[in-house]
Design an enzyme around this catalytic site. Structure first.
Site, mmCIF file in Angstrom:
data_model
loop_
_atom_site.group_PDB
_atom_site.id
_atom_site.type_symbol
_atom_site.label_atom_id
_atom_site.label_comp_id
_atom_site.label_asym_id
_atom_site.label_seq_id
_atom_site.Cartn_x
_atom_site.Cartn_y
_atom_site.Cartn_z
ATOM 1 N N GLU A 44 55.827 86.514 11.360
ATOM 2 C CA GLU A 44 56.822 86.287 12.409
ATOM 3 C C GLU A 44 58.230 86.627 11.931
ATOM 4 O O GLU A 44 58.650 86.238 10.840
ATOM 5 C CB GLU A 44 56.761 84.823 12.844
ATOM 6 C CG GLU A 44 57.715 84.458 13.969
ATOM 7 C CD GLU A 44 57.706 82.967 14.282
ATOM 8 O OE1 GLU A 44 58.152 82.588 15.381
ATOM 9 O OE2 GLU A 44 57.258 82.173 13.423
ATOM 10 N N LYS A 117 57.142 84.378 23.256
ATOM 11 C CA LYS A 117 56.562 83.120 22.768
ATOM 12 C C LYS A 117 56.657 82.025 23.826
ATOM 13 O O LYS A 117 57.736 81.746 24.355
ATOM 14 C CB LYS A 117 57.308 82.718 21.494
ATOM 15 C CG LYS A 117 56.760 81.512 20.756
ATOM 16 C CD LYS A 117 57.504 81.372 19.436
ATOM 17 C CE LYS A 117 57.026 80.199 18.609
ATOM 18 N NZ LYS A 117 57.719 80.142 17.300
ATOM 19 N N CYS A 154 53.313 81.850 16.231
ATOM 20 C CA CYS A 154 53.571 80.616 15.481
ATOM 21 C C CYS A 154 53.199 79.350 16.255
ATOM 22 O O CYS A 154 52.027 79.027 16.361
ATOM 23 C CB CYS A 154 55.015 80.594 14.992
ATOM 24 S SG CYS A 154 55.275 79.472 13.589
#
Length: 292
Positions: A44, A117, A154
């Site tokens: 990431e 995200k 993540c």
């Protein structure tokens, strides 16, 4: 002819210089391609240090529109040269909006689109809500030249709903670029094993390979509790049983790769019946903000 998929995860420490970080990632992508990897996952926000340890407005200047991001343009050329698929994690700017995003580059270097995200953490050492809006793309699955891939970023990896949604959309492998490590508010807290186990559970419950790529190393920050943030590496590839078939240690830098038989997995997934026996009519509590 049997369809196979060879995936790779990259693990590295990263510093302040964008060009050096791109060069380091380029070297690891080349190494992974030499092992026969068709899909190569960097960690990431490899463009620089993980800046979300603190709230500092200077970092907004490091965001770019996704098509123009230096990491995207560099990796696009590399993907085309090597004939590999590269999911590229970036800090994205769209007008006045900022996202933690991923651009899926196909094996010809062409961008297939962007995922933003969905789950944005906010806590000591991971103050992402200061920088990123919650993603507005929904979960994404892409038909690449190597296979149909789903990617979360993540914090997304802790949510079984994210993995299940991508599996229902036909993903043949799940990929999670990550930046995770020490917890500055509690030096005794070590999440490395739970981090892996959560994703190994996704592999089991969806009968699907899972790849987690984390950064490693210590990143110093002046005036920050503990003097900085340490990342625990531990990148891995799990098979459809959740078993680790490749893994790196906490401090390792390098590449891991594994190959999967996609035709076998499709048949095995059907035979388990997890999707046949679902009861979405009973799952209302999953979509209610405050179920009773």
């Amino acid at each position: 002819m049997t369809r196979t998929l060879t995936v790779a995860a990259l693990q590295s420490a990263y510093g302040m210089e964008l060009t050096a970080n791109i060069a380091r990632t380029t070297d690891l992508v080349r190494e992974a391609a030499s092992l026969g990897a068709q899909v190569i996952l960097p960690s990431e926000l490899f463009q620089g240090p993980y800046f979300c340890v603190a709230q500092e407005e200077r970092w907004f200047a490091t965001a770019h529109p996704w098509r123009e991001h230096p990491c995207v343009t560099a990796m696009a050329d590399l993907a085309a040269e090597l004939g590999v698929v590269i999911p590229v994690s970036i800090f994205e700017r769209e007008g006045p909006h900022y996202f933690n995003s991923l651009v899926m580059l196909d094996a010809d270097g062409g961008p297939l689109g962007v995922y933003r995200k969905s789950h944005i953490p906010d806590g000591p050492g991971y103050m992402e809500k200061y920088y990123f809006r919650p993603g507005d793309t929904g979960f994404r699955v892409w038909d690449t030249k190597a296979g149909r891939l789903g990617v979360g970023i993540c914090w997304d990896q802790w949510y079984p709903e994210c993995a299940r949604a991508m599996a229902l959309m036909g993903a043949e492998a799940l990929l999670y670029p990550t930046a995770i490590g020490s917890e500055p508010h509690d030096s005794s807290l070590d999440t490395a094993l739970p981090w892996r186990r959560a994703m190994q559970g996704h592999a089991v419950s969806n009968v699907i390979p899972v790849v987690g790529a984390n950064r490693t190393g210590f990143e110093p920050w002046d005036g920050y509790p503990g003097g900085g943030q340490g990342f625990y590496g531990s990148s891995f590839i799990a098979d459809h049983r959740g078993d680790l078939v490749a893994a790196l240690g906490r401090d390792d830098e390098g590449v891991i790769a594994a190959t999967f038989d996609l035709d076998f997995l499709a048949t095995h997934r059907a035979a388990w019946g997890f999707f046949r026996d679902r009861r979405p009519d009973l799952y209302g509590a999953l979509t209610a903000p405050r179920p009773v």
